[in-house]
Enzyme design. Structure first.
Site, short mmCIF file in Angstrom:
data_model
loop_
_atom_site.label_atom_id
_atom_site.label_comp_id
_atom_site.label_asym_id
_atom_site.label_seq_id
_atom_site.Cartn_x
_atom_site.Cartn_y
_atom_site.Cartn_z
N ASP A 68 -9.68 -5.23 9.47
CA ASP A 68 -8.62 -5.05 8.49
C ASP A 68 -7.45 -4.36 9.18
O ASP A 68 -7.20 -3.17 9.02
CB ASP A 68 -9.17 -4.17 7.35
CG ASP A 68 -8.39 -4.34 6.06
OD1 ASP A 68 -7.47 -5.16 6.03
OD2 ASP A 68 -8.72 -3.64 5.08
N ARG A 76 -6.67 -0.10 12.02
CA ARG A 76 -8.01 0.29 12.47
C ARG A 76 -8.01 0.55 13.98
O ARG A 76 -8.56 1.52 14.44
CB ARG A 76 -9.03 -0.80 12.13
CG ARG A 76 -8.99 -1.31 10.70
CD ARG A 76 -9.07 -0.22 9.65
NE ARG A 76 -9.03 -0.75 8.30
CZ ARG A 76 -8.63 -0.07 7.24
NH1 ARG A 76 -8.21 1.18 7.37
NH2 ARG A 76 -8.65 -0.62 6.03
N ARG A 138 2.57 -2.25 2.14
CA ARG A 138 1.73 -3.29 2.74
C ARG A 138 2.29 -4.69 2.48
O ARG A 138 1.82 -5.66 3.09
CB ARG A 138 0.31 -3.19 2.18
CG ARG A 138 -0.33 -1.83 2.43
CD ARG A 138 -1.60 -1.67 1.62
NE ARG A 138 -2.63 -2.60 2.05
CZ ARG A 138 -3.71 -2.88 1.32
NH1 ARG A 138 -3.86 -2.35 0.11
NH2 ARG A 138 -4.62 -3.72 1.78
N LYS A 168 -3.69 -12.17 1.66
CA LYS A 168 -4.37 -11.47 0.57
C LYS A 168 -3.32 -10.81 -0.34
O LYS A 168 -2.15 -10.69 0.05
CB LYS A 168 -5.33 -10.42 1.15
CG LYS A 168 -4.66 -9.33 2.00
CD LYS A 168 -5.70 -8.44 2.65
CE LYS A 168 -5.04 -7.30 3.39
NZ LYS A 168 -6.02 -6.47 4.13
N HIS A 169 -3.66 -10.40 -1.57
CA HIS A 169 -4.93 -10.50 -2.29
C HIS A 169 -4.69 -11.46 -3.45
O HIS A 169 -4.06 -11.06 -4.43
CB HIS A 169 -5.34 -9.15 -2.84
CG HIS A 169 -5.39 -8.04 -1.82
ND1 HIS A 169 -4.25 -7.38 -1.34
CD2 HIS A 169 -6.44 -7.47 -1.16
CE1 HIS A 169 -4.62 -6.46 -0.47
NE2 HIS A 169 -5.95 -6.49 -0.33
N HIS A 181 -10.00 -0.64 -6.23
CA HIS A 181 -11.09 0.07 -5.57
C HIS A 181 -11.93 0.83 -6.60
O HIS A 181 -13.12 1.06 -6.39
CB HIS A 181 -10.56 1.05 -4.52
CG HIS A 181 -9.97 0.39 -3.32
ND1 HIS A 181 -8.68 -0.06 -3.28
CD2 HIS A 181 -10.52 0.09 -2.11
CE1 HIS A 181 -8.43 -0.59 -2.09
NE2 HIS A 181 -9.53 -0.52 -1.37
N ASP A 252 -12.41 -9.86 -1.39
CA ASP A 252 -12.19 -8.46 -1.10
C ASP A 252 -13.56 -7.77 -1.21
O ASP A 252 -14.52 -8.35 -1.73
CB ASP A 252 -11.20 -7.85 -2.09
CG ASP A 252 -10.46 -6.64 -1.53
OD1 ASP A 252 -10.88 -6.12 -0.49
OD2 ASP A 252 -9.47 -6.22 -2.15
#
Length: 480
Positions: A68, A76, A138, A168-169, A181, A252
């Site tokens: 990701d 990351r 983002r 995405k998403h 989330h 996801d």
């Protein structure tokens, strides 16, 4: 056709803990587990990641290795230092599609050298709701047409070195005001509005040849009560039949509360997996948390039971397995080299938006107001104090919590310039209140906003549109 057990394993992409793969995971990969998703907890540096992925691939050559890595605030590879490239909103602000392609290609080349086969980026969402807690910087922007150009440019650049991109998403999270989330967002759109706004960047990604698309855990009332991840109308009717997407649909993370918490019965993850597959999803991401063999056993058993009962057809499972496997193709060979910040800095500088005259009149007090980062980003280095201290001798760096006005007012006397750094100040009442106090009581105030800028304000200000290392460095260089 393989057995249901083998097919069920082959569509799973779990996460794991640690910088080396546990024995049980390596064994499962050798037996046919689809692949893995890497997160910051798995990363030390590029050389370590390359060794990790080579070890995983030694168990089976066609392993899907996802990460990701959006760049900017969601990184990351650079979780310990901050990203070497600015995020999507900064690239959208720079508004140079060729530069976006170059940045994405640099990221793709680096990921290829690390042995990654699919990158869960870019966001094809739009920045639409000021109170949106999860997309923000983002996305490439709020205008669907302008953002689409950058989505397509990013896909093209990222896939240059054989790393599959993942838009995405779907169908677009930016107008939702809940975080999937933890809760189930509802996207307040008609089908016509979706086609005119949210779906435009996804169509551009498809036309650019994007190899995968990630579902969003959000409800579109016009498509029924189920979130897109579990909704055949969304995944088969719209994404496949209407938009013409033929690549892999990746969910996801299924352990997110919007799906496993809302729609699970006895086994939230297993039930969510079955429903997603039946709706048209292919690869099942369960990577947000670190899982173990027992959890995978339960998910696999639930999928197999659904095939046995007729709830999920064997043909649909086999189709999902085939599309998942297509993401395992080894990327182009590339050599690991020291991280080069020059291109990222070029993009970050071009993205800066300057208001008034934000120039230092002496060594400044730099106040980094620490707010919770986007949950998708997680903790990582942020702030301008250390960077400006390196450039301007005598700089004092101060990190404070929202609402801590007194510490700043106590430190400000003696400084002719005070730089206050925020992250989406408009979303935090206490931060807005601090800025109001400082504008009337702190001489030489300069506001640096590293998130979505929010409403216009008076005074000297710099908007970076990203909290990445290079965006903060570009702001520090401008001030110095």
């Amino acid at each position: 056709m393989s057995s249901p057990e083998k097919l069920a394993e082959s569509v799973l992409l779990p996460g794991f803990a640690g910088t080396t793969a546990p024995d049980w995971l390596r064994r499962r990969l050798g037996e046919g587990l689809g692949g893995v998703v890497l997160f910051g907890r798995n990363v030390v540096d590029d050389h370590q990641v390359a060794a990790l992925t080579a070890g995983l691939r030694s168990e089976r050559s066609d392993v899907v290795i996802g990460i990701d890595e959006e760049g900017g605030d969601v990184t990351r590879l650079d979780v310990a230092t901050g990203s070497f490239v600015p995020g999507p909103l900064a690239l959208g602000a720079a508004d140079d599609p060729e530069l976006t392609t170059s940045v994405a290609a640099a990221l793709g080349e680096r990921l290829a050298a690390c042995g990654v086969t699919v990158n869960l980026a870019p966001c094809a969402d739009l920045t639409l709701a000021a109170e949106d807690p999860v997309i923000g910087v983002r996305a490439f922007g709020s205008d669907p047409v302008r953002a689409s150009v950058h989505v397509a440019a990013y896909v093209t650049g990222l896939q240059k070195y054989g790393v599959a991109a993942c838009a995405k998403h779907f169908p677009g999270h930016g107008a939702a005001t809940e975080d999937s989330h933890v809760a189930l967002p509802v996207l307040p759109r008609t089908e016509e509005e979706l086609r005119e706004i949210e779906l435009v960047p996804f169509q551009a990604a498809i036309q650019a040849g994007v190899r995968s698309i990630m579902t969003g855990h959000l409800v579109v009332p016009a498509w029924g009560e189920l979130p897109a991840t579990l909704n055949a109308r969304a995944l088969t009717g719209v994404l496949r039949d209407e938009l013409g997407f033929t690549g892999a649909v990746i969910t996801d993370a299924l352990e997110m509360g919007a799906v496993s918490g809302e729609y699970g019965r006895q086994d939230g993850l297993g039930e969510a997996a079955v429903r997603a597959l039946a709706a048209g999803a292919d690869a099942l991401c369960i990577g947000g948390a670190a899982f173990d063999a027992e959890v995978l056993d339960r998910i696999t058993a639930t999928i197999v039971a659904a095939v046995t009962s007729g709830e999920l057809s064997l043909e649909r499972l086999a189709e999902a397995s085939s599309r998942t496997a297509a993401l395992a193709s080894e990327p182009a060979s590339a050599e690991i080299t020291p991280v080069d910040y020059r291109l990222g800095l070029e993009a970050a500088r071009k993205a800066l938006r300057v208001q008034g005259e934000p120039r230092l009149t002496g060594a400044p007090l730099v106040v980094d107001i620490q707010t919770e980062p986007n949950i998708a980003a997680g903790p990582m280095p942020w702030g301008l104090g250390a960077l400006l201290s390196d450039l301007v001798p005598g700089t004092r760096a101060l990190t404070v919590s929202p609402g801590d006005v007194d510490s700043v007012l106590a430190a400000a006397p003696g400084f002719s310039s005070v730089v206050v750094v925020t992250r989406e100040a408009h979303r935090h009442t206490a931060v807005r209140s601090m800025l109001e106090v400082f504008r009337t009581s702190v001489p030489g105030l300069i506001h640096v906003e590293t998130g979505v800028p929010g409403p216009a304000t008076e005074g000297a200000r710099i908007d970076t549109f990203s909290g990445s290392h290079v965006s903060l460095r570009a702001a520090a260089e401008y001030l110095a």
